[in-house]
Design a protein around this motif. Structure first.
Motif: not given
Length: 242
Positions: A62-82
Motif C-alpha cells: 500500500d505504501m508503494d502505491v501511495a509513494d507512486v501517487a504522491s510522486l506523480t502528483k508532485a511532478v504534475k504540480y511542478g509542471e503546472e508551476l513551470a
C-alpha cells in the motif's frame, strides 16, 4: 486561494495563482508543495528484527502505491508551476510592471504610474474608472489577451483603445497619446497597445482605465484586477486628472 501582495513599480512583481495554490515574489516559489508519505523505519534503521507477516507485507505494498501517487502528483504540480512561470515571463516581456496567472490566464498591470483617482462619485458625477498618472509616452499594456474592438477618437477621451476579452469583459484605455494597434487585431497580455497621453478632457498625462462586464456595465477596475492577482497600490487621493 491566498491573496496577492502589493505591486512595486520599480521592478516587475510576479504572482502565480492557480488551482488552489499561490506562488509569490518569484517565478517559482511554493509553500504548499505536496508532501510525500513517510515509510516506517526498517529493521536496519531501528536495530530491531522485523516480523515478516502477511499484514506487514500488504501494508508495504500500500505504501508503494501511495509513494507512486504522491510522486506523480508532485511532478504534475511542478509542471503546472513551470508552465505558469513561462506565461508570466512572456507577459512581462514588453515591460509591464507586474504580471500574474489566474485560472491559467495571464494578467498584467496596464502601466507604471501613480494611482491618482479611483472609481466612484467625484464632483457630483461618477468616475467610471481609475487614473494612473505618468509622463506622456509611458507604455500602456493590454491587461490580458483579447481583440481590439476600438482604436481611435472617442468623445471625452480624445483617443482610446478598447479590448474585448474571451471572458466577455472589455478593458478601456482612455486619454492615450498614440495607439499602437488597429481594430480587429488580437493582442496578448502584456503587449504594448498605446502610449499614455493627455488628450480629451484631461488636465494632466495619465491612463484612464475602465472595465466593462459582458452587459456593458462599468465596474471597479481595482477589485477586478485584485481578484486576478494585480494590485494597484496608493490612496487614489492625488490630483484629479479627469
Amino acid at each position: 486561494m491566498a491573496a496577492g501582495h502589493s505591486v512595486f513599480e520599480q521592478q516587475p512583481t510576479v504572482e502565480i495563482r492557480n488551482v488552489g495554490h499561490t506562488a509569490t515574489g518569484a517565478l517559482i516559489q511554493s509553500s504548499s508543495a505536496p508532501e510525500l508519505p513517510r515509510r516506517a523505519p526498517t529493521a536496519a534503521a531501528t536495530g530491531h528484527a522485523a516480523r515478516a507477516t502477511p499484514d506487514l507485507a500488504a501494508m508495504d505494498d500500500d505504501m508503494d502505491v501511495a509513494d507512486v501517487a504522491s510522486l506523480t502528483k508532485a511532478v504534475k504540480y511542478g509542471e503546472e508551476l513551470a508552465k505558469d512561470a513561462l506565461k508570466v515571463r512572456q507577459a512581462l516581456a514588453d515591460g509591464a510592471p507586474a504580471a500574474s496567472v489566474f485560472d491559467g490566464v495571464e494578467f498584467v498591470k496596464p502601466c507604471v504610474g501613480t494611482f491618482t483617482s479611483g472609481f466612484g462619485a467625484r464632483w457630483g458625477t461618477t468616475h467610471y474608472g481609475i487614473d494612473l498618472a505618468n509622463k506622456i509616452g509611458t507604455p500602456i499594456y493590454a491587461v490580458t489577451d483579447g481583440i481590439v474592438v476600438d482604436s481611435g477618437p472617442a468623445s471625452g477621451f480624445g483617443l482610446w483603445v478598447r479590448v474585448l476579452h474571451p471572458s466577455g469583459f472589455t478593458s478601456v484605455y482612455g486619454h492615450i497619446n498614440r495607439s499602437l494597434v488597429r481594430e480587429g487585431q488580437r493582442v496578448k497580455a502584456g503587449q504594448q497597445i498605446a502610449e499614455m497621453g493627455n488628450r480629451g478632457q484631461s488636465t494632466g498625462p495619465h491612463l484612464h482605465l475602465e472595465i466593462w462586464d459582458a452587459l456593458g456595465r462599468k465596474i471597479n477596475p481595482l477589485g477586478w484586477l485584485a481578484t486576478r492577482g494585480i494590485r494597484v497600490t496608493g490612496t487614489g487621493n492625488g490630483p484629479a486628472l479627469h
